[in-house]
Design a protein around this motif. Structure first.
Motif, PDB file in Angstrom:
ATOM      1  N   GLU A 711      35.557  35.276  60.065  1.00 47.98           N
ATOM      2  CA  GLU A 711      35.863  35.305  58.642  1.00 47.98           C
ATOM      3  C   GLU A 711      35.360  36.603  58.031  1.00 47.98           C
ATOM      4  O   GLU A 711      34.441  37.242  58.550  1.00 47.98           O
ATOM      5  CB  GLU A 711      35.184  34.129  57.930  1.00 47.98           C
ATOM      6  N   LEU A 712      35.940  36.967  56.903  1.00 49.08           N
ATOM      7  CA  LEU A 712      35.487  38.120  56.136  1.00 49.08           C
ATOM      8  C   LEU A 712      34.918  37.646  54.817  1.00 49.08           C
ATOM      9  O   LEU A 712      35.561  36.890  54.077  1.00 49.08           O
ATOM     10  CB  LEU A 712      36.644  39.095  55.876  1.00 49.08           C
ATOM     11  N   GLU A 713      33.711  38.088  54.515  1.00 42.74           N
ATOM     12  CA  GLU A 713      33.128  37.857  53.204  1.00 42.74           C
ATOM     13  C   GLU A 713      33.313  39.133  52.381  1.00 42.74           C
ATOM     14  O   GLU A 713      32.897  40.218  52.802  1.00 42.74           O
ATOM     15  CB  GLU A 713      31.647  37.514  53.328  1.00 42.74           C
ATOM     16  N   LEU A 714      33.935  39.022  51.224  1.00 45.39           N
ATOM     17  CA  LEU A 714      34.287  40.172  50.400  1.00 45.39           C
ATOM     18  C   LEU A 714      33.300  40.305  49.243  1.00 45.39           C
ATOM     19  O   LEU A 714      33.070  39.346  48.499  1.00 45.39           O
ATOM     20  CB  LEU A 714      35.705  40.019  49.854  1.00 45.39           C
ATOM     21  N   VAL A 715      32.722  41.488  49.089  1.00 46.47           N
ATOM     22  CA  VAL A 715      31.751  41.732  48.023  1.00 46.47           C
ATOM     23  C   VAL A 715      32.036  43.081  47.390  1.00 46.47           C
ATOM     24  O   VAL A 715      32.257  44.079  48.091  1.00 46.47           O
ATOM     25  CB  VAL A 715      30.303  41.712  48.575  1.00 46.47           C
ATOM     26  N   LYS A 716      32.051  43.126  46.058  1.00 44.59           N
ATOM     27  CA  LYS A 716      32.148  44.372  45.308  1.00 44.59           C
ATOM     28  C   LYS A 716      30.738  44.755  44.867  1.00 44.59           C
ATOM     29  O   LYS A 716      30.162  44.130  43.974  1.00 44.59           O
ATOM     30  CB  LYS A 716      33.044  44.184  44.077  1.00 44.59           C
ATOM     31  N   ASP A 722      32.176  51.913  40.346  1.00 44.06           N
ATOM     32  CA  ASP A 722      32.887  52.423  41.522  1.00 44.06           C
ATOM     33  C   ASP A 722      33.697  51.296  42.153  1.00 44.06           C
ATOM     34  O   ASP A 722      33.305  50.714  43.161  1.00 44.06           O
ATOM     35  CB  ASP A 722      31.898  53.001  42.537  1.00 44.06           C
ATOM     36  N   PRO A 723      34.856  50.949  41.575  1.00 44.71           N
ATOM     37  CA  PRO A 723      35.649  49.825  42.105  1.00 44.71           C
ATOM     38  C   PRO A 723      36.299  50.099  43.441  1.00 44.71           C
ATOM     39  O   PRO A 723      36.828  49.188  44.076  1.00 44.71           O
ATOM     40  CB  PRO A 723      36.707  49.619  41.013  1.00 44.71           C
ATOM     41  N   SER A 724      36.275  51.345  43.902  1.00 46.82           N
ATOM     42  CA  SER A 724      36.944  51.668  45.170  1.00 46.82           C
ATOM     43  C   SER A 724      36.138  51.187  46.377  1.00 46.82           C
ATOM     44  O   SER A 724      36.671  51.066  47.472  1.00 46.82           O
ATOM     45  CB  SER A 724      37.178  53.173  45.282  1.00 46.82           C
ATOM     46  N   GLY A 785      43.805  49.867  43.398  1.00 41.74           N
ATOM     47  CA  GLY A 785      44.733  49.489  42.342  1.00 41.74           C
ATOM     48  C   GLY A 785      46.180  49.740  42.700  1.00 41.74           C
ATOM     49  O   GLY A 785      47.088  49.079  42.173  1.00 41.74           O
ATOM     50  N   GLU A 786      46.433  50.719  43.578  1.00 39.69           N
ATOM     51  CA  GLU A 786      47.796  51.018  44.013  1.00 39.69           C
ATOM     52  C   GLU A 786      48.134  50.296  45.310  1.00 39.69           C
ATOM     53  O   GLU A 786      49.205  49.702  45.437  1.00 39.69           O
ATOM     54  CB  GLU A 786      47.969  52.536  44.208  1.00 39.69           C
ATOM     55  N   PRO A 816      42.573  40.067  48.747  1.00 39.10           N
ATOM     56  CA  PRO A 816      43.080  40.173  47.370  1.00 39.10           C
ATOM     57  C   PRO A 816      43.051  41.600  46.849  1.00 39.10           C
ATOM     58  O   PRO A 816      42.198  42.407  47.217  1.00 39.10           O
ATOM     59  CB  PRO A 816      42.114  39.271  46.582  1.00 39.10           C
ATOM     60  N   LYS A 817      43.998  41.921  45.975  1.00 38.27           N
ATOM     61  CA  LYS A 817      44.091  43.284  45.437  1.00 38.27           C
ATOM     62  C   LYS A 817      42.875  43.643  44.592  1.00 38.27           C
ATOM     63  O   LYS A 817      42.569  44.816  44.415  1.00 38.27           O
ATOM     64  CB  LYS A 817      45.368  43.417  44.605  1.00 38.27           C
ATOM     65  N   SER A 818      42.198  42.633  44.061  1.00 42.80           N
ATOM     66  CA  SER A 818      41.017  42.924  43.235  1.00 42.80           C
ATOM     67  C   SER A 818      39.901  43.558  44.042  1.00 42.80           C
ATOM     68  O   SER A 818      38.982  44.164  43.491  1.00 42.80           O
ATOM     69  CB  SER A 818      40.499  41.624  42.607  1.00 42.80           C
TER      70      SER A 818
END
Length: 819
Positions: A711-716, A722-724, A785-786, A816-818
């Protein structure tokens, strides 16, 4: 007229007696050769009336390790006999002399089929026993319908048929559905304990073939299993099943084990069995081995299902009783289980700290090892001072009771604890100096490099450290024959002595120390460290006499047989004579560390890390280290060198192309480092991923195969500024009972994504574990975002050491794109 009576060939007991009386190996070989010759002669005789006796001797010779291939056909002839004694010996020899890989095995299929249809249940039992031991995949496929029918016969045959069915499912997983409908009637109608044991073995094999599917299918049987278990614990005395006052502990253990598998990760199923588990705990007498087995299985069941807090406390109380027991087996299993309890309830384990510390000094080495491993999992920043002191005390007392390999591992692990959880640099340096002092013989190169890096960070302790190391080297020089064992520790000590000042010893004392070391060693790396340290001392010493003595020592090595040492000596002499040393050989600056770090651990230790939170803490990076050698031209060289990937698979081999591919984090160190050159060109360990303190984000599953899930855990980490940037953590789960000994996750990114993939937190995935290992991935999306994050993956794994490496590949495109 006297008649001659033919007594037939030598009896088996006579052959055994002859071989036991042999005084030499040659005599034994002679007797075996004679007996083999007699057996061959008898096998050729079509009227031989002693075929069973002949084959019995053949089995005995096979047990002694001699070749008996010439008698395999006779085994097949015996099982076709109409006489039960001969048939019994034939089947026994068949299972002893043959295995499923023998080319002759298909010849017995017809005989097996005939005997399975025999009206005599004992003949059927012989065929089932042989089928369960040596049946190949083809035979299992052919005789499976016959075995299904036997599941409805007498209890004596049922229990054997159930065990044969487990082998059939193991060899032919596609036949598993044929047996599922038989399970319900067998559990409901059968009261024979032997049959119930066989049915539970069959259910376990079905779950092994497809855990997700059959766990769900068998959960409706939980009430029936609970009823069987309840009848056992509440039943009256039964002579045929009683073991020290406990009714059939073997069946109780098997039922508890099956309930654990069915109740894992299912709250509803756990709630159904909670009252019964408490009842088992209350009604089981734990004074005998049979009771201990049931209690231990009960503890494992409670801790591996979604049980309530009260039941978990009950399980830990039982473990605490095991821990103070005089029985070493109970103490061992208690320590082994508590290692896994720490993951969910560290406070409950910490209450027994004093007892665990007592186990560190137990006479049994296996208990000491388990207690040490458990203690490592309990260390935190709040208790590191207390536990580090205890660990160092333990190290000083194990000189005579542990093997060298164990001591090396113990020293490395203690260093990791101090380095990872130390509250300050001063604390780390003080305890690491103590570690080197007490465990000098077992210091590894990785520990040596990291110790020096830490010592450079604490100037206030430099003088004290030099004093301690001076005393340590002098003590080691009292035993010249042991010098080779202490080379690594002596390198560290001499490097520090050469780098920093001390006020406790005179210049002549220091020079005398180096002269004694050089006189007693022929180690290239140690000589290099000595020369480099002397060159630095030449700069700091004020007396001309001391400087001249240092030059004379270095001068002796200008004609050394090793070219590297010779060249280095000449360079140092030129620097000293031309007064260039002070400007070229400067004091080493302190290493700069961004985070806490940990040494690379061995496979055996990594596979034992039980705590997710602690694995997250232990994934930390090593800082790159500046050069400590100034070249002859006076310019500092800062050269970065990439280390090879620690993974054993090349991504270019799998994916091709020119885009960036990452398998592990790159380590950097100076290629011109004098320390690296003189210490056999070793480098600092590959960094581990930095600790992620962010709040966990969303989970997505991108790979499921053979009961393995990734599984992948996604964290910003900083979505505002710096959303990238996105931090992805790959979590590995294993629903199989056995651990996965080898695996690798390979990823490839498109050009608009930058990626850093760190090393996994362990080298193998434990059995029956959920998110037990992790691997961190830092991603920067230049077109945030693109375009979404899309990654191509290849997951390679080996289910057992003897299996071939398997692989699964695909594309992760559901992020997800977010992110």
């Amino acid at each position: 007229m006297n008649s001659i009576i033919n007594l037939g060939p030598t009896k088996l007991k006579d052959l055994i007696r002859q071989i036991r009386d042999c005084k030499t190996q040659a005599e034994e070989r002679e007797i075996v050769a004679t007996a083999s010759s007699e057996i061959r002669t008898n096998l050729k005789d079509p009227k031989n009336r002693y075929r069973s006796r002949t084959v019995s001797k053949l089995m005995y010779i096979n047990m002694l390790g001699y070749d008996t291939f010439f008698g395999q056909v006779e085994c097949i002839n015996l099982i076709t006999s109409s006489k039960y004694p001969e048939k019994r010996i034939g089947y026994l020899a068949l299972m002893t002399l043959l295995d499923e890989k023998q080319e002759i095995l298909p010849l017995i299929e017809h005989s097996l089929n005939k005997d399975l249809s025999d009206s005599n249940q004992f003949v059927q039992a012989l065929a089932l026993t042989a089928l369960g031991n040596i049946a190949s995949e083809e035979i299992c496929q052919s005789l499976s319908p016959r075995v299904e029918k036997l599941l409805g016969s007498s209890p004596f045959i049922k229990k054997k048929a159930c065990l044969v069915a487990t082998r059939i499912i193991q060899k032919c997983p596609d036949l598993v559905e044929n047996y599922f409908d038989r399970i319900g009637p067998l559990l409901k109608e059968e009261h024979n304990h032997g049959v119930l044991l066989g049915v539970i073995a069959l259910i376990n094999q079905m779950i092994d073939s497809d855990p997700r599917q059959f766990r769900k299918k068998f959960r409706p049987f939980i009430p029936l299993l609970m009823k069987k278990l309840n009848s056992l614990i509440m039943s009256r005395y039964a002579l045929e099943h009683d073991v020290y006052g406990i009714s059939d502990p073997f069946l109780q253990v098997k039922i508890l084990s099956l309930l654990r598998r069915l109740g894992r990760a299912n709250v509803k199923a756990t709630q159904m069995m909670s009252d019964l588990l408490a009842q088992v705990s209350t009604n089981t007498e734990g004074q005998r081995a049979a009771g201990h087995c049931i209690i231990y299985e009960l503890i494992n069941t409670i801790l591996n299902v979604e049980s309530e807090r009260g039941l978990r406390s009950l399980a830990i109380d039982h473990l605490s009783k095991f821990l103070v027991s005089k029985n070493n087996n109970l103490r061992y299993v208690s320590l082994n289980t508590l290692i896994h309890v720490v993951e969910k309830n560290p406070a409950a384990v910490y209450r027994h700290l004093n007892t665990i510390l007592d186990c560190l000094y137990d006479a049994d080495s296996s208990i000491r090892v388990r207690a040490f491993e458990l203690l490592l999992t309990l260390v935190t920043e709040s208790n590191v001072e207390t536990l580090a002191r205890e660990l160092l005390t333990f190290l000083s007392k194990i000189t005579a009771i542990e093997s060298s390999e164990d001591k090396v591992e113990i020293v490395t692990q203690i260093f990791n604890v101090i380095q990872t959880y130390g509250t300050s640099t001063k604390f780390k340096v003080e305890h690491i100096v103590n570690l080197i002092e007490n465990g000098a013989q077992y210091i590894t190169e990785d520990v040596g490099h990291a110790a020096i890096a830490l010592i450079t960070q604490e100037p206030d302790l430099h003088a004290k450290t030099v004093t301690v190391f001076y005393k340590k080297v002098m003590a080691l020089l009292e035993y010249p024959l042991r010098m080779k064992k202490y080379h690594q520790a002596i390198k560290i000590c001499l490097w520090v002595i050469g780098e920093y000042d001390t006020y406790d010893y005179t210049e002549m004392d220091i020079i005398t120390l180096f002269k004694r070391v050089l006189r007693l060693t022929d180690n290239k790396a140690l000589i290099g460290i000595c020369l480099f340290a002397l060159a630095k001392l030449h700069i700091r010493f004020e007396k001309e006499e001391s400087k001249a003595l240092i030059q004379s020592i270095i001068q002796k090595y200008s004609h050394h047989e090793v070219a590297d040492i010779q060249n280095r000596s000449c360079e140092f002499l030129v620097m000293m004579r031309e007064n260039l040393a002070e400007s070229l050989i400067q004091e080493h600056p302190a290493y700069e560390f961004e985070d806490r770090r940990q040494l690379d651990e061995t496979e055996s230790v990594s596979s034992r890390e039980p705590v997710e939170a602690r694995m997250q803490k232990q994934q930390e990076s090593e800082a790159s280290i500046e050069s400590i050698l100034v070249p002859m031209d006076g310019q500092v060289v800062e050269e970065t060198k990439e280390k090879p990937s620690t993974q054993s698979f090349s991504l270019e081999e799998f994916f091709g192309g020119s885009s960036t591919t990452t398998t592990s984090q790159v380590d950097s160190s100076s290629t011109s480092s004098i320390l690296d050159e003189m210490m056999d060109d070793s480098t600092f360990p590959t960094p581990i991923a930095p600790e992620n303190s962010s709040v966990r984000g969303e989970f997505i599953t991108f790979c499921e195969v053979d009961n393995l899930r990734v599984e992948l855990e996604l964290v910003k980490p900083d979505a505002t500024n710096d959303p990238s940037k996105t931090h992805l953590t790959a979590w590995f789960s294993n629903a199989n009972d056995l651990p996965v000994p080898e695996f690798a996750l390979l990823l490839k990114n498109p050009r608009y994504i930058q990626m850093d993939l760190f090393r996994a937190s362990g080298s193998r995935i434990p059995g029956n574990s959920t998110r037990s290992l992790s691997q961190l991935l830092h991603v920067t999306n230049e077109k945030q975002g693109e375009k979404p994050i899309v990654l191509k993956f290849k997951f390679k794994y080996r289910l057992s050491p003897s299996d071939e490496m398997k692989e699964v590949e695909g594309v992760i495109k559901n992020i997800p794109k977010s992110f």
